[in-house]
Design a protein around this motif. Structure first.
Motif, mmCIF file in Angstrom:
data_model
loop_
_atom_site.group_PDB
_atom_site.id
_atom_site.type_symbol
_atom_site.label_atom_id
_atom_site.label_comp_id
_atom_site.label_asym_id
_atom_site.label_seq_id
_atom_site.Cartn_x
_atom_site.Cartn_y
_atom_site.Cartn_z
ATOM 1 N N GLY A 135 53.249 28.154 16.699
ATOM 2 C CA GLY A 135 52.040 28.392 17.663
ATOM 3 C C GLY A 135 52.209 27.398 18.549
ATOM 4 O O GLY A 135 50.931 27.138 19.413
ATOM 5 N N HIS A 136 53.236 26.897 18.982
ATOM 6 C CA HIS A 136 53.303 25.826 20.189
ATOM 7 C C HIS A 136 53.969 26.434 21.179
ATOM 8 O O HIS A 136 54.375 27.460 21.281
ATOM 9 C CB HIS A 136 53.883 24.500 19.813
ATOM 10 C CG HIS A 136 53.261 23.457 18.920
ATOM 11 N ND1 HIS A 136 52.428 22.443 19.544
ATOM 12 C CD2 HIS A 136 52.904 23.117 17.627
ATOM 13 C CE1 HIS A 136 51.820 21.872 18.576
ATOM 14 N NE2 HIS A 136 52.435 22.000 17.582
ATOM 15 N N ASP A 137 53.552 25.690 22.533
ATOM 16 C CA ASP A 137 54.224 26.324 23.822
ATOM 17 C C ASP A 137 55.498 25.768 24.000
ATOM 18 O O ASP A 137 56.060 26.092 25.106
ATOM 19 C CB ASP A 137 53.364 25.757 25.011
ATOM 20 C CG ASP A 137 51.894 25.985 24.946
ATOM 21 O OD1 ASP A 137 51.380 26.371 23.707
ATOM 22 O OD2 ASP A 137 50.898 25.861 25.831
ATOM 23 N N GLY A 138 56.120 24.989 23.118
ATOM 24 C CA GLY A 138 57.394 24.617 23.298
ATOM 25 C C GLY A 138 58.269 24.855 21.819
ATOM 26 O O GLY A 138 57.491 25.069 20.855
ATOM 27 N N ILE A 139 59.400 24.564 21.979
ATOM 28 C CA ILE A 139 60.211 24.652 20.695
ATOM 29 C C ILE A 139 59.960 23.385 19.786
ATOM 30 O O ILE A 139 60.050 22.171 20.275
ATOM 31 C CB ILE A 139 61.561 24.860 20.977
ATOM 32 C CG1 ILE A 139 62.155 26.169 21.482
ATOM 33 C CG2 ILE A 139 62.696 24.479 19.680
ATOM 34 C CD1 ILE A 139 63.334 26.444 22.273
ATOM 35 N N GLY A 143 58.802 18.620 13.642
ATOM 36 C CA GLY A 143 57.444 18.272 13.849
ATOM 37 C C GLY A 143 57.254 17.785 15.372
ATOM 38 O O GLY A 143 56.220 17.404 15.688
ATOM 39 N N VAL A 144 58.365 17.729 16.221
ATOM 40 C CA VAL A 144 58.340 17.240 17.341
ATOM 41 C C VAL A 144 58.631 18.373 18.401
ATOM 42 O O VAL A 144 59.596 19.391 18.300
ATOM 43 C CB VAL A 144 59.656 16.239 17.770
ATOM 44 C CG1 VAL A 144 59.651 15.651 19.317
ATOM 45 C CG2 VAL A 144 59.339 14.878 16.922
ATOM 46 N N ILE A 145 57.823 18.483 19.546
ATOM 47 C CA ILE A 145 57.807 19.481 20.494
ATOM 48 C C ILE A 145 58.995 18.952 21.565
ATOM 49 O O ILE A 145 58.923 18.143 22.069
ATOM 50 C CB ILE A 145 56.759 19.799 21.208
ATOM 51 C CG1 ILE A 145 55.599 20.567 20.494
ATOM 52 C CG2 ILE A 145 56.714 20.541 22.338
ATOM 53 C CD1 ILE A 145 54.899 19.522 19.443
ATOM 54 N N LEU A 146 60.236 19.707 21.463
ATOM 55 C CA LEU A 146 61.497 19.538 22.451
ATOM 56 C C LEU A 146 61.002 19.931 23.709
ATOM 57 O O LEU A 146 61.012 21.074 23.997
ATOM 58 C CB LEU A 146 62.342 19.856 21.828
ATOM 59 C CG LEU A 146 62.873 19.692 20.379
ATOM 60 C CD1 LEU A 146 64.090 20.522 19.890
ATOM 61 C CD2 LEU A 146 62.985 18.400 20.111
ATOM 62 N N LYS A 222 50.564 24.566 14.177
ATOM 63 C CA LYS A 222 50.822 23.535 13.304
ATOM 64 C C LYS A 222 50.439 22.390 13.776
ATOM 65 O O LYS A 222 51.196 21.912 15.004
ATOM 66 C CB LYS A 222 52.027 23.507 12.621
ATOM 67 C CG LYS A 222 52.351 24.592 11.610
ATOM 68 C CD LYS A 222 53.797 24.782 11.181
ATOM 69 C CE LYS A 222 54.079 26.035 10.193
ATOM 70 N NZ LYS A 222 53.580 27.192 10.814
ATOM 71 N N GLY A 223 49.419 21.299 13.644
ATOM 72 C CA GLY A 223 49.178 20.135 14.522
ATOM 73 C C GLY A 223 48.221 20.254 15.724
ATOM 74 O O GLY A 223 47.594 21.477 15.802
ATOM 75 N N ASP A 224 48.507 19.636 16.963
ATOM 76 C CA ASP A 224 47.886 20.073 18.074
ATOM 77 C C ASP A 224 48.730 19.960 19.198
ATOM 78 O O ASP A 224 50.014 19.737 18.890
ATOM 79 C CB ASP A 224 46.553 19.076 18.212
ATOM 80 C CG ASP A 224 47.227 17.622 18.185
ATOM 81 O OD1 ASP A 224 48.247 17.269 18.653
ATOM 82 O OD2 ASP A 224 46.629 16.578 17.332
ATOM 83 N N LYS A 225 48.213 19.985 20.413
ATOM 84 C CA LYS A 225 49.033 19.929 21.652
ATOM 85 C C LYS A 225 48.926 18.724 22.740
ATOM 86 O O LYS A 225 49.407 18.773 23.750
ATOM 87 C CB LYS A 225 48.778 21.403 22.484
ATOM 88 C CG LYS A 225 48.903 22.477 21.446
ATOM 89 C CD LYS A 225 48.693 23.852 22.355
ATOM 90 C CE LYS A 225 48.972 25.109 21.233
ATOM 91 N NZ LYS A 225 49.277 26.335 22.346
#
Length: 331
Positions: A135-139, A143-146, A222-225
């Protein structure tokens, strides 16, 4: 500017408010159909429309019905629509490969609209959340958005959209460096005329909930942005982001959400003088619709007043779900 005002009773401000013709002559800000971009949601199927409960009056449309909506928009004089896909959950993955599939839902919709209604500008969303199992805007990894890996994916997504016929790319992901990377690839691939409307100042806002319902990202997130979208407390940072994206090749810039951030819109337009847009996001729309449905406000008047506020703050245009209704009223 320092206003020069005669003392009362020589100066009576109410003189120019006496009746409609005088109020119109003295009006400082004008709202036009030319100021509107209509966000629309596309889904699989044929002759399919799915209401979005948290956004009364807004539906997901299959491509055939979306083409009809594009004809309607063009007939109303709306210059652009922005396409957001409702992706089959089975196509969502960790690496978001569906995002740059030439035949994904969004790219098929772009081609259909540009074939049937070539005069309307088609804008796209460049972000991975419709295709991301997290559900994130990045990969996401551990748990880390790369950032850099996400930019590589976004560049491939942008190129696929440009090749499908998109006129305006709307990077809404907030990864660092993505505008420069997109512009370089577009130039190298011969898409020099494709415009970039960067969501340069996109805040980590609580106003996005209904939109996430609309694109099917709510349950997946999962989590927030907050590690990539902006802190709502920051204003100077937005100016640095705007400057960076312009230097990297953005043609236009966006502030999102809209009305809670009119101060940012005003600062952007005053400081940079570039084409400046705001997104009247799903939460803003839903609040107006809910209050109107309960009889607490005059929905039509508040709709128009809210859009006039964007223009008064300096915006050149607004993405708004109200676009067809407003265009009909302004006709």
């Amino acid at each position: 500017m320092t206003p020069t005002v005669a003392p009362f009773p020589t100066a009576r401000f109410r003189r120019l408010r006496r009746f409609d013709a005088l109020r119109r002559l003295a009006g400082e800000t004008q709202l036009s159909v030319d100021d509107l971009i209509w966000p629309v949601f596309v889904t699989e199927g044929r002759n399919t429309r799915t209401p979005i409960p948290s956004m009364p009056g807004v539906e997901r449309l299959s491509i055939d019905l979306l083409v009809e909506a594009a004809h309607k928009a063009a007939d109303l004089g709306i210059p652009a629509i922005c396409v957001f896909p409702y992706t089959d959950p089975a196509l969502k993955t960790e690496l978001c490969e569906e995002a740059w599939n030439p035949d994904n839902l969004s790219n098929r919709a772009i081609r259909a609209i540009k074939t049937a209604v070539p005069e309307i500008a088609v804008m796209t969303d460049v972000a991975l959340d419709p295709y991301n199992i997290n559900g994130h805007d990045g990969i996401v990894r551990d748990g880390v958005i790369l950032n850099d890996e996400s930019v590589e994916a976004l560049v491939k997504m942008s190129l696929a959209q440009a090749e499908a016929g998109a006129d305006i790319l709307g990077p809404s992901d907030m990864m660092d460096g993505r505008i420069g990377a997109m512009r370089a690839v577009l130039e190298g691939a011969g898409h020099k005329d494709v415009a970039i409307l960067s969501y340069a100042a996109k805040y980590a806002s609580a106003y996005y909930g209904p939109f996430r319902d609309a694109v099917g990202a709510s349950g997946a997130l999962k989590g927030d942005k907050k590690t990539y979208q902006m802190n709502p407390a920051n204003s100077d940072e937005a100016m640095r982001l705007i400057q960076r994206d312009l230097q990297e090749g953005a043609d236009m810039v966006m502030v999102k959400p809209g009305q809670p951030y009119l101060d940012i819109c005003h600062r952007v337009k005053s400081q940079f003088g570039v084409p400046t847009y705001a997104y009247q996001v799903s939460g803003e729309y839903a609040m107006i619709e809910a209050a109107a449905a309960n009889g607490w406000i005059d929905g039509e008047k508040v709709m128009l007043e809210s859009l006039m506020a964007f223009k008064r703050a300096g915006c050149d245009g607004v993405l708004t779900y109200f676009a067809p209704r407003v265009a009909a009223l302004l006709a």
